[in-house]
Design an enzyme around this catalytic site. Sequence first.
Site, PDB file in Angstrom:
ATOM      1  N   ASP A   8       0.913  -1.266  -0.012  1.00  0.00           N
ATOM      2  CA  ASP A   8      -0.101   0.129   0.101  1.00  0.00           C
ATOM      3  C   ASP A   8       1.006   1.233  -0.002  1.00  0.00           C
ATOM      4  O   ASP A   8       2.012   1.211   0.343  1.00  0.00           O
ATOM      5  CB  ASP A   8      -0.888  -0.184   1.262  1.00  0.00           C
ATOM      6  CG  ASP A   8      -1.457   1.127   1.771  1.00  0.00           C
ATOM      7  OD1 ASP A   8      -2.279   1.585   0.642  1.00  0.00           O
ATOM      8  OD2 ASP A   8      -1.383   1.968   2.663  1.00  0.00           O
ATOM      9  N   ASP A  35      -0.266   5.077   0.856  1.00  0.00           N
ATOM     10  CA  ASP A  35      -0.488   6.176   1.960  1.00  0.00           C
ATOM     11  C   ASP A  35      -0.801   5.688   3.180  1.00  0.00           C
ATOM     12  O   ASP A  35      -1.396   4.760   3.578  1.00  0.00           O
ATOM     13  CB  ASP A  35      -2.075   6.964   1.547  1.00  0.00           C
ATOM     14  CG  ASP A  35      -1.574   7.670   0.163  1.00  0.00           C
ATOM     15  OD1 ASP A  35      -2.199   7.426  -0.758  1.00  0.00           O
ATOM     16  OD2 ASP A  35      -0.629   8.556   0.208  1.00  0.00           O
TER      17      ASP A  35
HETATM   18  C1  XBP Z   1      -5.239   6.313   0.567  1.00  0.00           C
HETATM   19  C2  XBP Z   1      -6.283   6.859  -0.122  1.00  0.00           C
HETATM   20  C3  XBP Z   1      -5.900   8.199  -1.255  1.00  0.00           C
HETATM   21  C4  XBP Z   1      -5.483   9.269  -0.637  1.00  0.00           C
HETATM   22  C5  XBP Z   1      -5.719  10.645  -1.324  1.00  0.00           C
HETATM   23  O1  XBP Z   1      -4.757   5.426  -0.320  1.00  0.00           O
HETATM   24  O2  XBP Z   1      -7.633   6.412   0.241  1.00  0.00           O
HETATM   25  O3  XBP Z   1      -7.526   8.385  -1.555  1.00  0.00           O
HETATM   26  O4  XBP Z   1      -5.815   9.356   0.697  1.00  0.00           O
HETATM   27  O5  XBP Z   1      -5.224  10.245  -2.822  1.00  0.00           O
HETATM   28  P1  XBP Z   1      -3.835   4.069   0.041  1.00  0.00           P
HETATM   29  P2  XBP Z   1      -6.181  10.613  -3.797  1.00  0.00           P
HETATM   30  O6  XBP Z   1      -3.806   4.043   1.584  1.00  0.00           O
HETATM   31  O7  XBP Z   1      -4.806   2.808  -0.518  1.00  0.00           O
HETATM   32  O8  XBP Z   1      -2.557   4.262  -0.496  1.00  0.00           O
HETATM   33  O9  XBP Z   1      -6.571  12.018  -3.694  1.00  0.00           O
HETATM   34  O10 XBP Z   1      -5.231  10.651  -5.182  1.00  0.00           O
HETATM   35  O11 XBP Z   1      -7.169   9.748  -3.831  1.00  0.00           O
HETATM   36 MG    MG Z   2      -3.108   3.227   3.231  1.00  0.00          MG
END
Ligand code: XBP
Ligand code: MG
Length: 254
Positions: free
Chosen positions: A10, A12
């Site tokens: 993953d 973020d």
């Molecule tokens: C985290 C998310 C993303 C980010 C914002 O993704 O939910 O939506 O918060 O990015 P993960 P965007 O934990 O799966 O990496 O604004 O580009 O959606």
């Molecule tokens: Mg995440």
Amino acid sequence: MLALKALIFDVDGTLADTERDGHRVAFNRAFEEAKLGWNWSVDLYGELLAVTGGKERMLHFLDLHLPQFLEEQRQAGTLDDLIKNLHIRKTYFYTQLLSEGAIPLRTGVKRLLDEAREQGFRLAIATTTTPANVTALLENTLGKESIGWFEVIAAGDIVPNKKPAADIYDYALEQMNLKAEECIAFEDSSNGIQSSLGANLKTIITQNHYTETHDFSGAVLVLDHLGEPNEACTCIAGDINGVTFVSMDTVKAL
Ligand code: XBP
Ligand code: MG
């Protein structure tokens, strides 16, 4: 039992702690530029993180806090363009933050990626965020060539259903032509582990300040971070066999 072949990360909250000081700040800059008068505090953003996807998160915010504005935009037929354009500008501000080096990788991430590559393990990404955000993070933390370390960067709108749906992990497995049993996922949130478990993937959790209260049932390990030889991690759930940082030996033994 099939031999481990690939690690799927993953982004973020897992590769880097991007939400509070990255995405949230970028959303607020886009709102300010559009003179909307919206500002997402750290706490409010923590609530809005229940919904994955930036565009979906903005709609969730309007539904919860500005229903009349939402309805007016719907009636005027301007809602889709508003959300799309705000998200384009938010992504610009976010990638700008990354280019300024605002968001470092989390503890142990580079070390584990290097070790996995040295031992010939395949790497992939499965994330809800926008692809441009992934390449910007990799480029600004590991260098441009690191984008090529990942066989698949499964990101954002590439699948119809975002996390907690399993779509993004299923897509990554399909692209790599691997079985779930040949892989292990690294996640940080309840939406994330629901997605990885939904794809039948063994999952290691590195929690963060937004997700430390989440339910990580089903994870093989729940840690505060992956650790370093000089920075011990804390094992919150699962058995890390007394080591103080996650190495490929740790991962292979799970
Ligand atoms: C985290 C998310 C993303 C980010 C914002 O993704 O939910 O939506 O918060 O990015 P993960 P965007 O934990 O799966 O990496 O604004 O580009 O959606
Ligand atoms: Mg995440």
